[in-house]
Write a protein that holds these residues in place. Structure first.
Motif, mmCIF file in Angstrom:
data_model
loop_
_atom_site.group_PDB
_atom_site.id
_atom_site.type_symbol
_atom_site.label_atom_id
_atom_site.label_comp_id
_atom_site.label_asym_id
_atom_site.label_seq_id
_atom_site.Cartn_x
_atom_site.Cartn_y
_atom_site.Cartn_z
ATOM 1 N N TYR A 464 -5.627 -6.437 8.436
ATOM 2 C CA TYR A 464 -5.106 -6.649 7.080
ATOM 3 C C TYR A 464 -4.191 -5.503 6.658
ATOM 4 O O TYR A 464 -3.167 -5.720 5.989
ATOM 5 C CB TYR A 464 -6.247 -6.804 6.081
ATOM 6 C CG TYR A 464 -5.743 -6.985 4.667
ATOM 7 C CD1 TYR A 464 -5.113 -8.173 4.301
ATOM 8 C CD2 TYR A 464 -5.844 -5.966 3.728
ATOM 9 C CE1 TYR A 464 -4.615 -8.345 3.017
ATOM 10 C CE2 TYR A 464 -5.343 -6.130 2.448
ATOM 11 C CZ TYR A 464 -4.732 -7.322 2.098
ATOM 12 O OH TYR A 464 -4.217 -7.474 0.833
ATOM 13 N N LEU A 465 -4.517 -4.284 7.042
ATOM 14 C CA LEU A 465 -3.643 -3.145 6.728
ATOM 15 C C LEU A 465 -2.271 -3.324 7.379
ATOM 16 O O LEU A 465 -1.233 -2.987 6.791
ATOM 17 C CB LEU A 465 -4.283 -1.840 7.203
ATOM 18 C CG LEU A 465 -5.543 -1.382 6.455
ATOM 19 C CD1 LEU A 465 -6.121 -0.133 7.109
ATOM 20 C CD2 LEU A 465 -5.231 -1.122 4.989
ATOM 21 N N LEU A 486 -6.413 -14.936 7.432
ATOM 22 C CA LEU A 486 -7.162 -15.433 6.271
ATOM 23 C C LEU A 486 -8.576 -15.857 6.665
ATOM 24 O O LEU A 486 -9.552 -15.543 5.968
ATOM 25 C CB LEU A 486 -6.406 -16.608 5.645
ATOM 26 C CG LEU A 486 -7.063 -17.261 4.430
ATOM 27 C CD1 LEU A 486 -7.213 -16.266 3.295
ATOM 28 C CD2 LEU A 486 -6.249 -18.484 3.978
ATOM 29 N N GLN A 487 -8.700 -16.564 7.753
ATOM 30 C CA GLN A 487 -10.026 -16.998 8.206
ATOM 31 C C GLN A 487 -10.941 -15.802 8.475
ATOM 32 O O GLN A 487 -12.128 -15.815 8.129
ATOM 33 C CB GLN A 487 -9.889 -17.841 9.472
ATOM 34 C CG GLN A 487 -9.226 -19.190 9.263
ATOM 35 C CD GLN A 487 -9.083 -19.967 10.556
ATOM 36 O OE1 GLN A 487 -9.807 -19.722 11.524
ATOM 37 N NE2 GLN A 487 -8.141 -20.895 10.591
ATOM 38 N N TYR A 495 -12.552 -10.604 -0.476
ATOM 39 C CA TYR A 495 -12.009 -11.599 -1.402
ATOM 40 C C TYR A 495 -10.606 -11.238 -1.904
ATOM 41 O O TYR A 495 -9.745 -12.104 -2.018
ATOM 42 C CB TYR A 495 -12.966 -11.777 -2.583
ATOM 43 C CG TYR A 495 -14.346 -12.219 -2.148
ATOM 44 C CD1 TYR A 495 -14.549 -13.462 -1.525
ATOM 45 C CD2 TYR A 495 -15.460 -11.399 -2.335
ATOM 46 C CE1 TYR A 495 -15.811 -13.870 -1.115
ATOM 47 C CE2 TYR A 495 -16.720 -11.787 -1.923
ATOM 48 C CZ TYR A 495 -16.895 -13.026 -1.315
ATOM 49 O OH TYR A 495 -18.140 -13.414 -0.905
ATOM 50 N N ASP A 496 -10.405 -9.973 -2.234
ATOM 51 C CA ASP A 496 -9.078 -9.572 -2.727
ATOM 52 C C ASP A 496 -8.005 -9.790 -1.660
ATOM 53 O O ASP A 496 -6.906 -10.263 -1.946
ATOM 54 C CB ASP A 496 -9.083 -8.095 -3.151
ATOM 55 C CG ASP A 496 -9.895 -7.870 -4.419
ATOM 56 O OD1 ASP A 496 -10.154 -8.864 -5.131
ATOM 57 O OD2 ASP A 496 -10.260 -6.706 -4.690
ATOM 58 N N ALA A 498 -8.170 -11.936 0.807
ATOM 59 C CA ALA A 498 -7.998 -13.374 0.981
ATOM 60 C C ALA A 498 -7.083 -13.950 -0.096
ATOM 61 O O ALA A 498 -6.201 -14.778 0.198
ATOM 62 C CB ALA A 498 -9.359 -14.074 0.952
ATOM 63 N N ASP A 499 -7.285 -13.503 -1.347
ATOM 64 C CA ASP A 499 -6.428 -13.981 -2.443
ATOM 65 C C ASP A 499 -4.972 -13.591 -2.204
ATOM 66 O O ASP A 499 -4.056 -14.386 -2.435
ATOM 67 C CB ASP A 499 -6.894 -13.398 -3.787
ATOM 68 C CG ASP A 499 -8.229 -13.981 -4.240
ATOM 69 O OD1 ASP A 499 -8.627 -15.032 -3.700
ATOM 70 O OD2 ASP A 499 -8.873 -13.373 -5.117
ATOM 71 N N ARG A 500 -4.782 -12.366 -1.742
ATOM 72 C CA ARG A 500 -3.412 -11.879 -1.494
ATOM 73 C C ARG A 500 -2.737 -12.708 -0.396
ATOM 74 O O ARG A 500 -1.583 -13.096 -0.503
ATOM 75 C CB ARG A 500 -3.490 -10.409 -1.082
ATOM 76 C CG ARG A 500 -2.218 -9.824 -0.509
ATOM 77 C CD ARG A 500 -1.368 -9.207 -1.574
ATOM 78 N NE ARG A 500 -0.374 -8.322 -1.011
ATOM 79 C CZ ARG A 500 0.933 -8.500 -1.112
ATOM 80 N NH1 ARG A 500 1.404 -9.555 -1.732
ATOM 81 N NH2 ARG A 500 1.784 -7.628 -0.617
ATOM 82 N N ILE A 501 -3.477 -12.998 0.678
ATOM 83 C CA ILE A 501 -2.906 -13.762 1.787
ATOM 84 C C ILE A 501 -2.616 -15.197 1.355
ATOM 85 O O ILE A 501 -1.560 -15.763 1.672
ATOM 86 C CB ILE A 501 -3.853 -13.739 3.003
ATOM 87 C CG1 ILE A 501 -4.027 -12.305 3.523
ATOM 88 C CG2 ILE A 501 -3.315 -14.626 4.123
ATOM 89 C CD1 ILE A 501 -5.168 -12.144 4.512
ATOM 90 N N GLU A 502 -3.563 -15.809 0.610
ATOM 91 C CA GLU A 502 -3.365 -17.190 0.153
ATOM 92 C C GLU A 502 -2.153 -17.295 -0.762
ATOM 93 O O GLU A 502 -1.370 -18.254 -0.679
ATOM 94 C CB GLU A 502 -4.618 -17.692 -0.561
ATOM 95 C CG GLU A 502 -5.756 -18.021 0.406
ATOM 96 C CD GLU A 502 -6.993 -18.523 -0.312
ATOM 97 O OE1 GLU A 502 -7.228 -18.072 -1.460
ATOM 98 O OE2 GLU A 502 -7.725 -19.338 0.280
ATOM 99 N N LEU A 503 -1.977 -16.311 -1.646
ATOM 100 C CA LEU A 503 -0.817 -16.310 -2.539
ATOM 101 C C LEU A 503 0.472 -16.215 -1.736
ATOM 102 O O LEU A 503 1.454 -16.928 -2.017
ATOM 103 C CB LEU A 503 -0.918 -15.133 -3.516
ATOM 104 C CG LEU A 503 0.255 -14.974 -4.508
ATOM 105 C CD1 LEU A 503 0.359 -16.219 -5.396
ATOM 106 C CD2 LEU A 503 0.077 -13.716 -5.359
ATOM 107 N N PHE A 504 0.445 -15.373 -0.721
ATOM 108 C CA PHE A 504 1.639 -15.207 0.114
ATOM 109 C C PHE A 504 1.947 -16.503 0.858
ATOM 110 O O PHE A 504 3.110 -16.904 0.987
ATOM 111 C CB PHE A 504 1.424 -14.064 1.110
ATOM 112 C CG PHE A 504 2.651 -13.677 1.870
ATOM 113 C CD1 PHE A 504 3.585 -12.818 1.314
ATOM 114 C CD2 PHE A 504 2.897 -14.200 3.140
ATOM 115 C CE1 PHE A 504 4.729 -12.472 2.010
ATOM 116 C CE2 PHE A 504 4.040 -13.864 3.837
ATOM 117 C CZ PHE A 504 4.956 -12.984 3.270
ATOM 118 N N MET A 505 0.905 -17.189 1.358
ATOM 119 C CA MET A 505 1.105 -18.440 2.085
ATOM 120 C C MET A 505 1.657 -19.532 1.171
ATOM 121 O O MET A 505 2.492 -20.344 1.595
ATOM 122 C CB MET A 505 -0.211 -18.883 2.735
ATOM 123 C CG MET A 505 -0.670 -17.966 3.870
ATOM 124 S SD MET A 505 -2.331 -18.334 4.494
ATOM 125 C CE MET A 505 -2.022 -19.853 5.413
#
Length: 511
Positions: A464-465, A486-487, A495-496, A498-505
């Protein structure tokens, strides 16, 4: 409509020639970080691009800062004219050329900057800069704008054969091949001759855009009053081979002889490469014999091409015999040939011989290795899980006086270490070597390799980094990479993240 166009029928217009061509001189130069996983793929190469460094040029940065994305040509001109800082910029051909390069994919900004520079009383753009702008407008399919610029150039007596070549190629590339022919037909209007050189430009333009049949019809008319040369026939040989019509290419060699032109090594090598792509090696050897019978000796590119395709076909022993055949005709190997030889030996599991080529044979023959030579050796040993030998050659490359590592030099070791589960410390050392020791920039493939590898190794925090670093570097991850990460972060209850990755996707889907 001119008389060349009247000769072409609707049947000719429907010809579809989807086959591509790669540069035979680059066959052996392919990077081998994905050494064995790419053996069944085609040889494809990017043509080298001219790079212009605008970083640190304050005048260029001033101009770039004044242009808003999406501005019209008039808005760009007005923005630059109304800025006092732009008034103080010294306008030169070099300056304008570099700004045009910056806007090579933005015709409005390119044209606006050109008009602004043109408005300065102490500056007159060179014909070469007009040609660059013609090429930009043609590339973006702004044909009316391109026509207007050509008219302006004509009034100023600035049109050269180079200008016409760009115009014809852009028309043909936009599917308007009749306009390319019409441009040739109007050469006299611009004070240029219809001669062998200009005819070859037209024929080459059409052949490169898969219009070889139309080019042939036009040639039959033009050759009545314009004499062809060897290059004319080589253009058709390349065009027929590109269309995968190799028999017509071979027939062109016979026609070439009948016209009093001698086929050269390029003529034969182009056809040999086409037969190689068909794995028709019987024809390849027949042509080699014919070349030698005609006193036209094959060169190192010819032999490198044959070796690469024999290897690709799985005929490793036959591929290795090419080296002996090459020596028998007195052809000297070069770096690309040795790279292909090392690769072939590696695929044939003859590691010791491959190493000897680099360590003994190349120095003995005065041939310098390049980065791809070492990358091939490194990948070869990594494939055979011989980490220490791979590291040995990596360190040799790092200390070499003639070449330095690139990012792909490290890929095989990274992949191997992910595979065998090396400790974080080893990975950190290698990544540090890439970024800090050798100042290499990680690209999209580099980041993807690290993120996927770290996720498989259950190190998604680190992955993630790296994802965050990609975003900071404005490198957009592949959607699949985001999905894999994300998985993994969800499994770790991050959670934070995951939210960041989902927003980017989501942004990727709506972009």
């Amino acid at each position: 409509m001119n008389f060349y166009l009247r000769k072409l029928t609707t049947r000719h217009l429907s010809v579809s020639l989807p086959f591509g061509v790669c540069n035979i001189s680059n066959v052996a130069c392919r990077s081998c970080f994905s050494y064995f996983s790419t053996l069944s793929s085609d040889f494809r190469f990017e043509s080298p691009q001219n790079c212009v460094n605008v970083a640190g040029d304050s005048d260029i940065n001033v101009v770039l800062a004044r242009i808003n994305p999406g501005s019209s040509e008039a808005e760009v001109v007005q923005s630059l004219l109304s800025d006092p800082d732009c008034d103080s910029i010294k306008i030169t051909d070099n300056f304008v050329g570099r700004v045009l390069y910056r806007f090579k994919d933005d015709w409005k900004s390119a044209l606006g900057v050109f008009r602004w520079a043109q408005s300065r009383p102490d500056y007159k753009p060179s014909p070469e800069l007009y040609d660059k702008l013609v090429d930009i407008l043609g590339k973006m399919k702004k044909m009316e704008k391109m026509h207007s610029l050509i008219d302006e150039m004509h009034a100023g007596h600035l049109i050269s054969l180079n200008t016409i070549a760009k115009v014809m190629r852009r028309f043909a590339g936009a599917g308007e091949w009749k306009e390319a022919v019409r441009t040739f037909d109007e050469l006299g209007k611009f004070g240029l001759e219809k001669n062998t050189e200009s005819m070859n430009l037209l024929l080459d333009t059409l052949c490169k855009e898969n219009r070889v049949q139309q080019a042939r019809e036009i040639f039959y008319e033009l050759k009545l009053h314009i004499p062809p040369n060897a290059n004319t026939f080589n253009i058709f040989i390349h065009g027929w081979c590109k269309a995968n019509r190799v028999e017509e290419a071979y027939w062109t060699i016979q026609e070439m002889k009948g016209s009093g032109c001698c086929p050269c090594v390029i003529s034969y090598s182009t056809i040999i490469k086409s037969y190689c792509q068909q794995f028709n090696f019987q024809k390849v050897y027949e042509l080699l014999d014919e070349m030698q019978g005609q006193g036209c000796l094959p060169n190192v590119v010819t032999f490198t091409t044959i070796m690469c395709f024999l290897k690709k076909s799985g005929a490793f022993e036959e591929a290795l015999k090419i080296a002996e055949r090459m020596k028998s005709v007195g052809c000297k190997p070069d770096t690309l040939f040795y790279n292909a030889l090392i690769h072939t030996l590696g695929v044939a599991h003859r590691l010791q011989e491959a190493t000897r080529v680099l360590k003994v044979e190349m120095p003995r023959n005065g041939v310098q290795p390049n980065t791809s030579t070492y990358n091939t050796i490194i990948a070869m040993f990594c494939h055979h899980l011989q980490e220490e030998r791979a590291l040995e050659f990596l360190r040799d490359l790092e200390s070499s006086p003639v070449c330095k590592p690139d990012v792909q030099s490290y890929f095989p070791l990274l992949k191997l270490w992910f595979k065998v589960g090396k400790s974080d410390e080893f990975l950190k050392i290698l990544v540090n070597d890439i970024v800090n020791k050798h100042h290499l920039s990680l690209d999209l493939s580099s980041y993807a390799l690290l993120i996927h590898g770290l996720c498989r190794a259950n190190k998604c925090e680190w992955a993630y980094l790296i994802f965050e670093d990609m975003i900071r570097q404005e490198i957009t991850p592949r959607y699949k990479t985001c999905s894999v990460l994300l998985q993994e972060v969800k499994k770790k209850n991050m959670y934070d993240a995951a939210d960041r990755i989902e927003l980017f996707m989501k942004k990727m889907k709506t972009a």
